[in-house]
Design an enzyme around this catalytic site. Structure first.
Site, PDB file in Angstrom:
ATOM      1  N   ASP A  98       0.737  -1.290  -0.018  1.00  0.00           N
ATOM      2  CA  ASP A  98       0.016  -0.185   0.037  1.00  0.00           C
ATOM      3  C   ASP A  98       0.700   1.169  -0.230  1.00  0.00           C
ATOM      4  OD1 ASP A  98      -2.571   1.509  -0.100  1.00  0.00           O
ATOM      5  OD2 ASP A  98      -2.495   1.646   2.164  1.00  0.00           O
ATOM      6  N   ASP A 138      -3.075  -4.819  -5.564  1.00  0.00           N
ATOM      7  CA  ASP A 138      -2.245  -3.598  -5.328  1.00  0.00           C
ATOM      8  C   ASP A 138      -0.854  -3.780  -5.713  1.00  0.00           C
ATOM      9  OD1 ASP A 138      -4.509  -1.887  -4.732  1.00  0.00           O
ATOM     10  OD2 ASP A 138      -3.885  -1.454  -2.878  1.00  0.00           O
ATOM     11  N   ASP A 173     -15.378   0.607   5.151  1.00  0.00           N
ATOM     12  CA  ASP A 173     -14.270   1.226   4.760  1.00  0.00           C
ATOM     13  C   ASP A 173     -13.997   2.105   5.858  1.00  0.00           C
ATOM     14  OD1 ASP A 173     -14.558  -0.135   2.390  1.00  0.00           O
ATOM     15  OD2 ASP A 173     -15.605   1.220   1.278  1.00  0.00           O
TER      16      ASP A 173
END
Length: 371
Positions: A161, A199, A351
């Site tokens: 990330d 990612d 989230d």
């Protein structure tokens, strides 16, 4: 941040749920409770392998730019499913815990039937190498006992990330290689789908050229190790989503990471924890695959867990209102080069707006199930 990012928790493994119903609008195992953290803390080794329960990562700041125009291809013949149509429902998860604890809640029947009864991926985010084999084996052996196919998410790449909300992972690529070796020993010899490092490719701009090259070499190695350990394993690489990198750029990155090689890869995955429509992802993934090259058998899997109503018009990423559950998980899509619709992100895990990041929110789950 200009791309997807996820929040993980200290326990490092997420237990979701997954099923194999035909195409339709949709409808981890320990005592540790999830909390937001940086690098996962080492877990204690137990005599009996268990899967630590924690929520799947969540988005923080999505890229909202429009993708490059998608080129249409000539007519393709649908491929038959390449693995069995039975996906594994893991018996323990945040949503199942909530359903069991709230039998009288008026929201429970809908949440149970539309979310808890549908299996989703199991996340492994703790980079502790000493326990990863037993944790993976706890899932794959449970699936094998039911003659079903588990979906596993490997999520421990270093510099995960790019230092954002889900920062962490293994301390370096040498440690990551050891972790992957141990992960692979837990696969067994049955059918399994591995979603390799969300990612890690689409969000690699934060790395220097040499760092990116080293990461991609490690990812290519990871695919080879996983497929050598279990010839029935299907390994998919990070393609971001249709609103992120242009298809030709993403294909070039994927090629550098080994995704075009059948020794490492069975194809790509997209839309993890995102809201892009299935139609947009199908078109995008086919274009990425065409640009990628490699064997014609390479396919794509799409996260449809909460894309039923598409992305919010205002670009909101944090538990946006009006979203809905997408197509039910299946390995029989009927779409050329699209191997599966999967629930990689468990619907109802927040989230960070409907609840603590990554924790199960019954109100959010109910809203998704009702839409």
């Amino acid at each position: 941040m200009v791309a997807l990012a996820y929040v993980v928790v200290a326990t490092g493994t997420v237990t979701g749920m997954m099923s194999a119903f035909d195409d339709r609008r949709g409808a981890g195992t320990g005592a540790a409770k999830p909390e937001v953290t940086g690098s996962p803390a080492p877990e204690q080794v137990s005599a009996t392998p268990t899967v630590a329960k924690s929520p799947s990562p969540v988005r923080s700041s999505p890229r909202t730019s429009s993708p490059a125009p998608i080129r249409t291809k000539t007519k393709e013949s649908p491929r038959p499913p390449t693995v069995s149509a039975r996906l594994y429902l893991h018996p323990d998860s945040e949503v199942l815990d909530w359903v069991r604890a709230h039998p009288g809640d008026p929201r429970t029947p809908l949440i149970e039937s539309r979310i808890a009864d549908e299996p989703a991926a199991v996340w492994f985010a703790d980079p502790t190498p000493a326990t990863i084999a037993s944790r993976v084996r706890a899932v794959t052996s449970g699936a094998a006992a039911q003659d079903r196919v588990p979906v596993l998410v490997a999520y421990a790449i270093p510099d995960r990330d790019c230092g954002g909300a889900s920062q962490g992972g293994a301390p370096d690529l040498a440690a990551y290689d050891v972790w992957i070796d141990s992960f692979a020993t837990g696969l067994g010899r049955g059918e399994v789908v591995v979603v390799l490092e969300p990612d890690s490719i689409a969000q690699s701009d934060c790395l220097s050229g040499s760092e990116r090259t080293a990461r991609f070499a490690s990812l290519a190695r990871a695919g080879r190790v996983l497929k050598n350990a279990d010839p029935k394993a299907r390994v998919y690489y990070d393609a971001g989503h249709s609103g992120w990198n242009p298809a030709d750029k993403q294909a070039d990155l994927l090629r550098q990471a080994g995704a075009a090689s059948p020794d490492s890869s069975d194809g790509i995955f997209s839309n993890v924890s995102n809201f892009r429509t299935t139609a947009d992802e199908i078109a995008y993934d086919r274009t990425v695959l065409a640009d990628l090259g490699g064997p014609a058998g390479l396919g794509a899997v799409i996260d449809t867990s909460r894309n039923g109503n598409g992305p919010p018009p205002d670009g909101q990423w944090c538990d946006p209102a009006g979203r809905g559950i997408g197509r039910a998980p299946t390995l029989s899509t009927g779409e050329a080069r699209i191997d599966a619709y999967l629930w990689v992100k468990l619907p109802g895990e927040s989230d960070g707006c409907k609840g603590a990041p990554g924790t199960f929110s019954p109100s959010y789950a109910y809203d998704l199930a009702s839409s």
